[in-house]
Design a protein around this motif. Structure first.
Motif, PDB file in Angstrom:
ATOM      1  N   UNK A 114      -3.540   8.612 -18.091  1.00 50.06           N
ATOM      2  CA  UNK A 114      -4.724   9.283 -18.832  1.00 50.06           C
ATOM      3  C   UNK A 114      -5.583  10.516 -18.117  1.00 50.06           C
ATOM      4  N   UNK A 115      -4.793  10.585 -16.844  1.00 47.44           N
ATOM      5  CA  UNK A 115      -5.494  11.623 -15.948  1.00 47.44           C
ATOM      6  C   UNK A 115      -5.407  12.945 -16.708  1.00 47.44           C
ATOM      7  N   UNK A 116      -6.290  13.733 -16.968  1.00 47.51           N
ATOM      8  CA  UNK A 116      -6.653  15.017 -17.656  1.00 47.51           C
ATOM      9  C   UNK A 116      -6.039  16.147 -16.645  1.00 47.51           C
ATOM     10  N   UNK A 117      -5.825  17.355 -17.262  1.00 47.12           N
ATOM     11  CA  UNK A 117      -5.387  18.449 -16.320  1.00 47.12           C
ATOM     12  C   UNK A 117      -6.700  18.776 -15.635  1.00 47.12           C
ATOM     13  N   UNK A 118      -7.798  18.568 -16.058  1.00 47.10           N
ATOM     14  CA  UNK A 118      -9.071  19.000 -15.084  1.00 47.10           C
ATOM     15  C   UNK A 118      -9.134  17.833 -13.882  1.00 47.10           C
ATOM     16  N   UNK A 119      -8.937  16.725 -14.251  1.00 45.46           N
ATOM     17  CA  UNK A 119      -8.966  15.786 -13.144  1.00 45.46           C
ATOM     18  C   UNK A 119      -7.960  15.866 -12.173  1.00 45.46           C
ATOM     19  N   UNK A 120      -6.695  16.299 -12.635  1.00 44.73           N
ATOM     20  CA  UNK A 120      -5.565  16.186 -11.531  1.00 44.73           C
ATOM     21  C   UNK A 120      -5.790  17.790 -10.729  1.00 44.73           C
ATOM     22  N   UNK A 121      -6.593  18.750 -11.297  1.00 49.34           N
ATOM     23  CA  UNK A 121      -6.841  19.773 -10.443  1.00 49.34           C
ATOM     24  C   UNK A 121      -7.938  19.491  -9.626  1.00 49.34           C
ATOM     25  N   UNK A 122      -8.846  18.603  -9.853  1.00 47.82           N
ATOM     26  CA  UNK A 122      -9.850  18.351  -8.699  1.00 47.82           C
ATOM     27  C   UNK A 122      -9.092  17.584  -7.841  1.00 47.82           C
ATOM     28  N   UNK A 123      -8.092  16.687  -8.022  1.00 46.79           N
ATOM     29  CA  UNK A 123      -7.601  15.772  -7.181  1.00 46.79           C
ATOM     30  C   UNK A 123      -6.643  16.739  -6.374  1.00 46.79           C
TER      31      UNK A 123
END
Length: 255
Positions: A114-123
């Motif tokens: 469920x991790x979005x592309x935006x959330x992955x980029x933050x990570x």
């Protein structure tokens, strides 16, 4: 800046054989990374995704050759996993889980799928910068999130990788007491003075050295090993930039 450094500067550095050369400095950095200079720093050519990305198109392989770039995958993060022995980092690399998605899952408290592309980029931003002392302001600007969100993300990152927190504290304590650090590969860095005025900078540099030095020496070892395995005619080593190696080669059909 782009015109003076990368266009005019490169033009002046072109040799009679149409090649641009640089000088590698084995002891040019405190961490042991190779640096490049004289007549130009070829390790600092703008990335393709920046305003100066077109500069890279000025570089082509010799006639009949093809450029190949190979790099270590997340080398400094892997070194961090080894040094800290953090269970979550080690599990990610032992199982092949995407480390940025895993981090996003732990930071945003949701299943990995469920991790979005935006959330992955933050990570990803956190993974590559937080261990080097990046503050919330920088994380906010780089990842495109609010300051409060950045502060919360940093807090959750350290919760996700608790052994990293312990390791950073140990390295910082050691450098304040002994004014030196020694990496697992034996690279030692000393500071002449550690005082109230520079202690924060020294602590940041100590952690940086422990990771960057080992990663740099691994790449240097790869360069020396590679140089023994290629013939120099069909394949040539051209350049190294931190954890990547650039070559040009003649492809032979069937080989």
């Amino acid at each position: 800046k782009l015109i003076s450094t990368y266009v005019q500067g490169l033009h002046k550095a072109v040799g009679t054989d149409n090649r641009v050369r640089t000088t590698f400095n084995l002891h040019g950095t405190e961490t042991g990374r190779l640096s490049s200079s004289n007549p130009i720093n070829l390790q600092n050519i703008p990335r393709p995704d920046t305003d100066g990305g077109r500069i890279r198109n000025l570089f082509t392989a010799s006639e009949g050759y093809t450029l190949i770039e190979a790099d270590y995958s997340q080398l400094e993060l892997r070194v961090l996993a080894h040094e800290t022995q953090d269970e979550n980092l080690l599990e990610a690399y032992h199982t092949g889980i995407d480390i940025h998605t895993l981090t996003g899952s732990k930071i945003f408290k949701k299943p990995m799928e469920e991790v979005t592309k935006t959330e992955r980029y933050v990570a990803k931003t956190l993974n590559f910068s937080i261990v080097y002392g990046a503050k919330a302001e920088r994380i906010s600007a780089t990842a495109g999130i609010s300051l409060d969100e950045a502060k919360k993300a940093i807090k959750e990152w350290f919760k996700a990788y608790p052994k990293v927190t312990e390791w950073i504290a140990a390295v910082q304590k050691h450098v304040l007491e002994h004014q030196e650090v020694t990496t697992s590969l034996g690279w030692q860095r000393k500071w002449a003075i550690v005082s109230y005025h520079n202690r924060d900078e020294v602590m940041r540099e100590a952690v940086n050295t422990m990771i960057q030095s080992t990663a740099g020496l691994i790449t240097l070892k790869a360069l020396t090993d590679l140089s023994k395995r290629i013939d120099g005619d069909n394949t040539r080593i051209l350049l190294t930039v931190h954890d990547s190696i650039l070559l040009e080669t003649i492809f032979v059909t069937g080989k």
